[in-house]
Design a protein around this motif. Structure first.
Motif, mmCIF file in Angstrom:
data_model
loop_
_atom_site.group_PDB
_atom_site.id
_atom_site.type_symbol
_atom_site.label_atom_id
_atom_site.label_comp_id
_atom_site.label_asym_id
_atom_site.label_seq_id
_atom_site.Cartn_x
_atom_site.Cartn_y
_atom_site.Cartn_z
ATOM 1 N N HIS A 164 15.255 6.387 8.397
ATOM 2 C CA HIS A 164 14.014 6.120 7.672
ATOM 3 C C HIS A 164 14.132 4.866 6.810
ATOM 4 C CE1 HIS A 164 12.797 10.103 8.930
ATOM 5 N NE2 HIS A 164 13.895 10.609 8.400
ATOM 6 N N LYS A 218 11.975 2.855 5.652
ATOM 7 C CA LYS A 218 10.972 2.677 4.596
ATOM 8 C C LYS A 218 11.340 3.440 3.330
ATOM 9 C CE LYS A 218 7.197 1.504 7.640
ATOM 10 N NZ LYS A 218 5.848 1.817 8.101
ATOM 11 N N LYS A 219 12.167 4.475 3.464
ATOM 12 C CA LYS A 219 12.599 5.220 2.281
ATOM 13 C C LYS A 219 13.616 4.437 1.455
ATOM 14 C CE LYS A 219 11.857 9.986 3.705
ATOM 15 N NZ LYS A 219 12.502 11.293 3.876
ATOM 16 N N ALA A 276 13.354 1.620 0.193
ATOM 17 C CA ALA A 276 12.705 0.985 -0.953
ATOM 18 C C ALA A 276 12.624 1.954 -2.130
ATOM 19 C CB ALA A 276 11.318 0.494 -0.575
ATOM 20 N N THR A 324 18.982 -1.331 -2.370
ATOM 21 C CA THR A 324 18.354 -1.218 -1.055
ATOM 22 C C THR A 324 19.301 -1.716 0.034
ATOM 23 O OG1 THR A 324 16.158 -1.512 -2.028
ATOM 24 C CG2 THR A 324 16.364 -1.928 0.324
ATOM 25 N N ILE A 332 12.076 -4.435 6.230
ATOM 26 C CA ILE A 332 11.201 -3.261 6.380
ATOM 27 C C ILE A 332 11.075 -2.531 5.046
ATOM 28 C CG2 ILE A 332 10.997 -0.984 7.450
ATOM 29 C CD1 ILE A 332 12.237 -2.247 9.994
ATOM 30 N N ALA A 333 12.190 -2.395 4.342
ATOM 31 C CA ALA A 333 12.145 -1.741 3.026
ATOM 32 C C ALA A 333 11.330 -2.565 2.037
ATOM 33 C CB ALA A 333 13.561 -1.523 2.496
ATOM 34 N N THR A 339 8.701 -4.165 2.518
ATOM 35 C CA THR A 339 7.254 -3.972 2.696
ATOM 36 C C THR A 339 6.725 -2.867 1.799
ATOM 37 O OG1 THR A 339 7.534 -2.423 4.548
ATOM 38 C CG2 THR A 339 7.310 -4.782 5.087
ATOM 39 N N LYS A 340 7.609 -2.017 1.311
ATOM 40 C CA LYS A 340 7.216 -0.942 0.396
ATOM 41 C C LYS A 340 7.419 -1.304 -1.071
ATOM 42 C CE LYS A 340 5.910 1.755 3.588
ATOM 43 N NZ LYS A 340 4.499 2.008 3.763
#
Length: 169
Positions: free
Chosen positions: A13, A15-16, A18, A118, A157-158, A160-161
């Motif tokens: 994951h 996105k997590k 971030a 991160t 990707i991270a 982006t959050k």
């Protein structure tokens, strides 16, 4: 939060990652040392399995090595741990520095300490790939470049959050 959950999220994951920038630094350092310990134990196991004494073809040297194995192995383990620690922390710092510039380009808010956290979790795949690289018939340079690109992709990707920078008035 458990280290196993952090490990699974780091792998599955992105996105997590971030959200994990807000974890206490102690938890992030613990996770980093968990990765370092895994790599060190794996490397030490390879060292023990991959250094046959009879390959030296010198009987006196073989006897000497047999006599000091009890010293050689602990010293080797400690040296592996120290060098792996330095290497991984240096990689995290350099990836985080590159991430800082990337974050500015993406016009997102964040501090170096957030990016460092991160990046630590984003490096999980790269650490595992590097660890297993000797079992794949691919050049180590290609593995290194792929690991770099994978880590930076996960970091982006991270990002982006991460919150956006406020508009200038």
């Amino acid at each position: 939060m458990k280290h196993s959950q952090l490990f699974i999220d780091s792998l599955l994951h992105p996105k997590k990652l971030a959200a994990y920038r807000l974890l206490p630094i102690g938890k992030v350092i613990q996770y980093t040392f968990l990765l370092i310990t895994i790599v060190t134990v794996f490397s030490f196991g390879r060292f023990i399995a991959g250094v046959p004494v009879d390959s030296f073809n010198m009987s006196g040297f073989e006897d000497y090595l047999d006599g000091i194995k009890w010293v050689l192995y602990p010293v080797t383990f400690i040296m592996l741990f120290v060098f792996t620690t330095m290497l991984i922390f240096a990689q995290i710092a350099l990836y985080a520095l590159a991430g800082l510039f990337t974050l500015k380009v993406m016009k997102r808010r964040g501090e170096y300490r957030h990016i460092w956290r991160t990046t630590t979790f984003a490096m999980t795949w790269a650490v595992l790939l590097t660890m297993l690289a000797d079992y794949v018939p691919i050049n180590s340079v290609i593995i290194s470049v792929f690991s770099f690109l994978l880590t930076m992709t996960l970091v982006i990707i991270a990002f982006t959050k991460y919150p956006k920078q406020p508009m200038a008035k």
